[in-house]
Design a protein around this motif. Structure first.
Motif, short mmCIF file in Angstrom:
data_model
loop_
_atom_site.label_atom_id
_atom_site.label_comp_id
_atom_site.label_asym_id
_atom_site.label_seq_id
_atom_site.Cartn_x
_atom_site.Cartn_y
_atom_site.Cartn_z
N SER A 96 0.81 -1.22 0.00
CA SER A 96 0.00 0.00 0.00
C SER A 96 0.85 1.27 0.00
CB SER A 96 -0.93 0.01 1.22
OG SER A 96 -0.18 -0.07 2.43
N LYS A 97 2.13 1.16 0.33
CA LYS A 97 3.01 2.32 0.36
C LYS A 97 3.52 2.71 -1.04
CE LYS A 97 4.75 1.96 5.09
NZ LYS A 97 5.97 1.91 5.95
N PHE A 98 3.31 1.83 -2.00
CA PHE A 98 3.78 2.08 -3.36
C PHE A 98 2.73 2.84 -4.17
CE2 PHE A 98 6.29 -1.35 -1.79
CZ PHE A 98 7.51 -1.30 -2.46
N ASP A 99 3.21 3.70 -5.07
CA ASP A 99 2.29 4.46 -5.93
C ASP A 99 1.64 3.56 -6.97
OD1 ASP A 99 2.86 6.82 -4.62
OD2 ASP A 99 4.55 7.30 -5.93
N LYS A 100 2.35 2.48 -7.34
CA LYS A 100 1.79 1.52 -8.28
C LYS A 100 2.22 0.12 -7.85
CE LYS A 100 5.64 2.04 -11.56
NZ LYS A 100 6.01 2.34 -12.97
N LYS A 101 1.65 -0.89 -8.46
CA LYS A 101 1.92 -2.26 -8.06
C LYS A 101 3.41 -2.57 -8.17
CE LYS A 101 0.51 -7.03 -8.94
NZ LYS A 101 -0.34 -7.93 -9.78
N PRO A 102 4.05 -2.97 -7.06
CA PRO A 102 5.49 -3.23 -7.10
C PRO A 102 5.82 -4.54 -7.81
CG PRO A 102 4.62 -3.77 -4.95
CD PRO A 102 3.49 -3.13 -5.71
N MET A 106 12.00 -3.12 -9.37
CA MET A 106 11.44 -1.77 -9.34
C MET A 106 12.17 -0.91 -8.31
SD MET A 106 7.54 -0.74 -8.31
CE MET A 106 7.03 0.96 -8.06
N ARG A 107 12.43 0.34 -8.66
CA ARG A 107 13.05 1.28 -7.72
C ARG A 107 11.97 1.86 -6.81
NH1 ARG A 107 18.24 2.78 -8.66
NH2 ARG A 107 19.19 2.10 -10.61
N GLY A 112 13.64 9.74 1.53
CA GLY A 112 14.94 10.11 0.99
C GLY A 112 15.85 8.94 0.71
N ARG A 113 15.38 7.72 0.92
CA ARG A 113 16.20 6.53 0.65
C ARG A 113 15.70 5.84 -0.61
NH1 ARG A 113 16.50 2.41 5.23
NH2 ARG A 113 14.22 2.59 5.11
N MET A 114 16.65 5.37 -1.42
CA MET A 114 16.30 4.67 -2.64
C MET A 114 16.61 3.19 -2.49
SD MET A 114 15.07 4.76 -5.70
CE MET A 114 15.10 6.51 -6.16
N GLY A 115 15.62 2.35 -2.80
CA GLY A 115 15.82 0.91 -2.71
C GLY A 115 15.33 0.21 -3.95
N ILE A 116 15.61 -1.09 -4.04
CA ILE A 116 15.17 -1.90 -5.17
C ILE A 116 14.35 -3.07 -4.64
CG2 ILE A 116 15.92 -3.38 -7.07
CD1 ILE A 116 18.38 -1.64 -7.35
N VAL A 117 13.18 -3.27 -5.22
CA VAL A 117 12.31 -4.36 -4.80
C VAL A 117 12.92 -5.70 -5.20
CG1 VAL A 117 10.03 -5.41 -5.06
CG2 VAL A 117 10.25 -2.91 -4.99
N GLU A 118 13.05 -6.60 -4.23
CA GLU A 118 13.60 -7.92 -4.50
C GLU A 118 12.49 -8.93 -4.80
OE1 GLU A 118 16.07 -8.95 -1.14
OE2 GLU A 118 17.85 -8.18 -2.15
N THR A 119 11.50 -8.97 -3.91
CA THR A 119 10.39 -9.91 -4.08
C THR A 119 9.10 -9.26 -3.61
OG1 THR A 119 10.74 -10.85 -1.87
CG2 THR A 119 11.86 -11.93 -3.72
N VAL A 120 7.99 -9.79 -4.11
CA VAL A 120 6.67 -9.34 -3.67
C VAL A 120 5.85 -10.58 -3.35
CG1 VAL A 120 4.59 -8.05 -4.26
CG2 VAL A 120 6.79 -7.32 -5.19
N ALA A 125 6.32 -6.36 0.26
CA ALA A 125 7.43 -6.33 -0.70
C ALA A 125 8.74 -6.28 0.07
CB ALA A 125 7.31 -5.12 -1.62
N ARG A 126 9.70 -7.03 -0.39
CA ARG A 126 11.04 -7.03 0.22
C ARG A 126 11.90 -6.04 -0.57
NH1 ARG A 126 14.24 -10.69 3.27
NH2 ARG A 126 16.44 -10.77 2.63
N VAL A 127 12.41 -5.01 0.12
CA VAL A 127 13.15 -3.93 -0.55
C VAL A 127 14.58 -3.85 -0.01
CG1 VAL A 127 13.19 -1.48 -1.13
CG2 VAL A 127 10.99 -2.64 -0.77
N ASP A 128 15.54 -3.80 -0.93
CA ASP A 128 16.95 -3.70 -0.56
C ASP A 128 17.38 -2.24 -0.69
OD1 ASP A 128 19.63 -3.89 -0.12
OD2 ASP A 128 20.03 -5.38 -1.68
N PHE A 129 17.73 -1.61 0.45
CA PHE A 129 18.14 -0.21 0.45
C PHE A 129 19.66 -0.05 0.39
CE2 PHE A 129 13.84 0.17 2.20
CZ PHE A 129 13.35 1.22 1.44
#
Length: 234
Positions: A96-102, A106-107, A112-120, A125-129
């Motif tokens: 629900s925190k994503f603007d669109k379906k992760p 996906m970045r 202020g932190r940028m991460g990459i989605v690993e799995t959903v 969603a599992r995000v690597d920061f």
């Protein structure tokens, strides 16, 4: 004379991963060859202030003691590159925190932190920061092109480093005045960088004050100039 901390120098470099893939370069041809060319980037030698970490720490430290004209290579371990991977920076976020379906790859930016989605999985969603190159050992080829001398040249170099613009710089006594065109006044890079530019000017020169002068030109003057140029062509 050997390069030392605080020197303003221009360098050319290419950074590679252990598998040989290029991830960073100042050479346009190399960028195109390895598929990392960026149309908005400016290629060619890059100005840095030695010791200010305008480049990776490993490269920043390696130039110290070298001479202008030096060409060489070095290996940068993770601690002086993009850091070691930190398992605690792999976090779970609600979909629900994503603007669109992760989706994987996906970045995702939050606080202020940028991460990459690993799995959903389901609603999570599992995000690597971690930085994408965290934990990587890097190889750099680089050369030192020149050393900048003179306060005005150094200021112009800093401006180009941060906002890639050629601005009018005037120095009187211990004060530098930098003329800011109207269009640049609203540029996001300028708004974010102007304080740091001023701080670095004051840190690395003998100046005691930096003034930014915003310049506005009447549209009447612009039209007059255009008409005069058209008349000359005729």
């Amino acid at each position: 004379m050997p390069i030392k901390n605080g020197d303003f120098i221009k360098v050319n470099y290419t950074g590679r991963l252990e598998n040989g893939d290029v991830f960073d370069t100042t050479d346009e041809k190399t960028a195109k060859e390895f598929g990392i060319f960026n149309e908005s980037a400016e290629y060619g030698s890059k100005m840095i202030v030695v010791g200010s970490e305008h480049v990776l720490k490993g490269l920043d430290e390696d130039v110290v003691g070298k001479e202008v004209g030096y060409e060489g290579s070095l290996i940068i371990q993770p601690e002086k590159g993009f850091g070691d991977r930190d398992p605690t920076l792999v976090e779970t976020a609600m979909v629900s925190k994503f603007d669109k379906k992760p989706y994987p790859g996906m970045r995702f930016s939050v606080n202020g932190r940028m991460g990459i989605v690993e799995t959903v999985i389901g609603r999570r969603a599992r995000v690597d920061f971690n930085h994408p190159l965290a934990g990587e050992t890097l190889a750099y080829d680089y050369s030192i092109e020149k050393k900048l001398r003179g306060t005005k040249a150094k200021i112009e170099g800093l401006i180009n480093l941060y906002v890639n613009s050629d601005l009018d710089v005037e120095i009187q006594g211990d004060t530098a005045t930098i003329v800011i065109p109207y269009a640049l006044s609203f540029d996001q890079r300028w708004l974010v960088s102007k304080q740091r530019i001023a701080d670095e000017i004051l840190t690395h020169t003998n100046l005691r004050e930096v003034r930014y002068l915003e310049k506005y030109i009447s549209t009447k003057v612009e039209k007059k100039d255009k008409n005069e140029k058209s008349a000359k062509k005729e």
